[in-house]
Design a protein around this motif. Structure first.
Motif, PDB file in Angstrom:
ATOM      1  N   SER A 161       0.850  -1.186   0.000  1.00  0.00           N
ATOM      2  CA  SER A 161       0.000   0.000   0.000  1.00  0.00           C
ATOM      3  C   SER A 161       0.889   1.241   0.000  1.00  0.00           C
ATOM      4  CB  SER A 161      -0.915   0.012   1.223  1.00  0.00           C
ATOM      5  OG  SER A 161      -1.592   1.262   1.336  1.00  0.00           O
ATOM      6  N   VAL A 162       0.458   2.274  -0.729  1.00  0.00           N
ATOM      7  CA  VAL A 162       1.183   3.537  -0.726  1.00  0.00           C
ATOM      8  C   VAL A 162       1.197   4.151   0.674  1.00  0.00           C
ATOM      9  CG1 VAL A 162       1.249   5.874  -1.694  1.00  0.00           C
ATOM     10  CG2 VAL A 162       0.655   3.933  -3.164  1.00  0.00           C
ATOM     11  N   ASN A 163       0.174   3.824   1.466  1.00  0.00           N
ATOM     12  CA  ASN A 163       0.091   4.376   2.817  1.00  0.00           C
ATOM     13  C   ASN A 163       1.280   3.981   3.689  1.00  0.00           C
ATOM     14  OD1 ASN A 163      -2.358   5.666   2.329  1.00  0.00           O
ATOM     15  ND2 ASN A 163      -3.549   3.857   2.894  1.00  0.00           N
ATOM     16  N   GLN A 164       1.985   2.925   3.321  1.00  0.00           N
ATOM     17  CA  GLN A 164       3.139   2.489   4.096  1.00  0.00           C
ATOM     18  C   GLN A 164       4.296   3.488   4.005  1.00  0.00           C
ATOM     19  OE1 GLN A 164       2.901  -1.595   2.248  1.00  0.00           O
ATOM     20  NE2 GLN A 164       3.671  -2.182   4.286  1.00  0.00           N
ATOM     21  N   ALA A 166       4.145   6.382   4.865  1.00  0.00           N
ATOM     22  CA  ALA A 166       4.068   7.183   6.093  1.00  0.00           C
ATOM     23  C   ALA A 166       4.921   6.603   7.211  1.00  0.00           C
ATOM     24  CB  ALA A 166       2.611   7.294   6.550  1.00  0.00           C
ATOM     25  N   GLU A 167       5.347   5.338   7.081  1.00  0.00           N
ATOM     26  CA  GLU A 167       6.143   4.684   8.111  1.00  0.00           C
ATOM     27  C   GLU A 167       7.647   4.869   7.898  1.00  0.00           C
ATOM     28  OE1 GLU A 167       4.911   0.599   8.515  1.00  0.00           O
ATOM     29  OE2 GLU A 167       2.853   1.100   7.991  1.00  0.00           O
ATOM     30  N   GLU A 173       3.404  14.119   8.266  1.00  0.00           N
ATOM     31  CA  GLU A 173       2.104  14.079   7.586  1.00  0.00           C
ATOM     32  C   GLU A 173       2.071  14.980   6.352  1.00  0.00           C
ATOM     33  OE1 GLU A 173      -2.674  14.752   8.629  1.00  0.00           O
ATOM     34  OE2 GLU A 173      -1.123  15.063  10.159  1.00  0.00           O
ATOM     35  N   PHE A 176       4.069  13.337   3.548  1.00  0.00           N
ATOM     36  CA  PHE A 176       3.379  12.149   3.044  1.00  0.00           C
ATOM     37  C   PHE A 176       2.211  12.536   2.130  1.00  0.00           C
ATOM     38  CE2 PHE A 176      -0.264   9.253   3.699  1.00  0.00           C
ATOM     39  CZ  PHE A 176       0.230   8.160   2.994  1.00  0.00           C
ATOM     40  N   ASN A 177       1.427  13.510   2.545  1.00  0.00           N
ATOM     41  CA  ASN A 177       0.292  13.941   1.724  1.00  0.00           C
ATOM     42  C   ASN A 177       0.743  14.509   0.390  1.00  0.00           C
ATOM     43  OD1 ASN A 177      -1.609  13.186   3.667  1.00  0.00           O
ATOM     44  ND2 ASN A 177      -1.517  15.180   4.702  1.00  0.00           N
ATOM     45  N   LYS A 180       2.138  11.178  -1.705  1.00  0.00           N
ATOM     46  CA  LYS A 180       1.215  10.072  -1.976  1.00  0.00           C
ATOM     47  C   LYS A 180       0.672  10.048  -3.404  1.00  0.00           C
ATOM     48  CE  LYS A 180      -2.933   7.856  -0.088  1.00  0.00           C
ATOM     49  NZ  LYS A 180      -3.982   7.916   0.961  1.00  0.00           N
ATOM     50  N   ARG A 246      -1.680  -6.031   8.933  1.00  0.00           N
ATOM     51  CA  ARG A 246      -0.340  -5.613   8.509  1.00  0.00           C
ATOM     52  C   ARG A 246       0.477  -6.774   7.953  1.00  0.00           C
ATOM     53  NH1 ARG A 246       2.743  -2.842  13.178  1.00  0.00           N
ATOM     54  NH2 ARG A 246       3.955  -1.899  11.492  1.00  0.00           N
TER      55      ARG A 246
END
Length: 254
Positions: A161-164, A166-167, A173, A176-177, A180, A246
């Motif tokens: 996931s692209v959301n990863q 953020a880790e 934030e 990341f925004n 993304k 996860r």
């Protein structure tokens, strides 16, 4: 009274007179020595001042000579390699010349570092196959951050996931925004972990599996033999529903 009476001195008076003459003589000698020392010190001071003045004049002359040589060398270089430019620069002012030299120096220093061209807006990058060179073309990603993304991706075995993103270490934030929309993910490039074959240390290397969970998996494998799916891990207190979300894309039970 005879005139001799005026020059008659008793024995005590003669002794006192001799002592007084000695003191006067010593005082005179000390005065002469002191005056000589003052004269010598004055002479030394004059010599020192002359020496300092000569050294300063020599240093100034050396500096002037260096500046002259530097200007002549630069002028010869300009005249040799850029005769047309020199001809056009004869009428420029000192300020204009200084600005031109500074600009030329800046351009030369910039040309020594390769410039990374950025992607145009709307470009989409596949996150699991992009190397650091590709990642650096995304606006907002430099060399250090590109290396962090690749390192975290290798530890995970790929992004599902692209959301990863953020880790990744140092990702806030706001960044990341902004990043993304530039990425997409192909899950075919995700590498899975075979829980029936890996050791405790190998399982513990994954960012989503801590030592306690890795130990629980290996112990359960020893007790039950081959693990068939996530249902086996649900029996363990070490794993929660969040862990399932996860880890499920990374675990294989073949």
């Amino acid at each position: 009274m005879s005139w001799r009476d005026f020059f008659y001195f008793s024995k005590g008076e003669r002794s006192a007179l001799i002592v007084l003459l000695c003191l006067i003589t010593v005082a005179a000698i000390l005065l002469i020595i002191n005056n000589q020392k003052k004269a010598d010190l004055a002479q030394v001071a004059v010599v020192k001042q002359d020496t300092i003045r000569n050294v300063a004049m020599s240093e100034n002359k050396i500096t002037e000579n260096k500046e002259v040589i530097k200007r002549e060398t630069y002028a010869n270089y300009e005249k040799k390699d850029k005769p047309d430019v020199i001809e056009n620069q004869k009428d420029e002012s000192a300020t204009e010349r200084a600005e031109r030299i500074i600009t030329t120096s800046r351009n030369a220093s910039r040309s020594s570092y390769p410039r990374t061209d950025k992607f145009e807006e709307g470009t989409v990058v596949e996150l699991n196959t992009a190397d650091t060179t590709i990642l650096k073309k995304v606006p907002g990603i430099g060399s250090a951050f590109a290396a962090r993304i690749v390192k975290f991706r290798d530890l995970l075995g790929g992004f599902y996931s692209v959301n990863q993103l953020a880790e990744v270490y140092g990702m806030d934030e706001e960044r990341f925004n902004a990043l993304k929309p530039w990425f997409t993910v192909d899950m075919e490039h995700v590498k899975k972990l075979n829980v029936n074959e890996l050791t405790l240390d190998e399982l513990n290397k994954h960012p989503y599996i801590d030592y306690r969970q890795a130990k629980a998996i290996t112990q359960l494998h020893k007790q039950k033999g081959k693990l068939t799916g996530w249902d086996n891990l649900k029996l363990l207190d070490e794993f929660s529903d969040i862990d399932e979300i996860r880890l499920l894309p990374y675990l294989s039970f073949e």
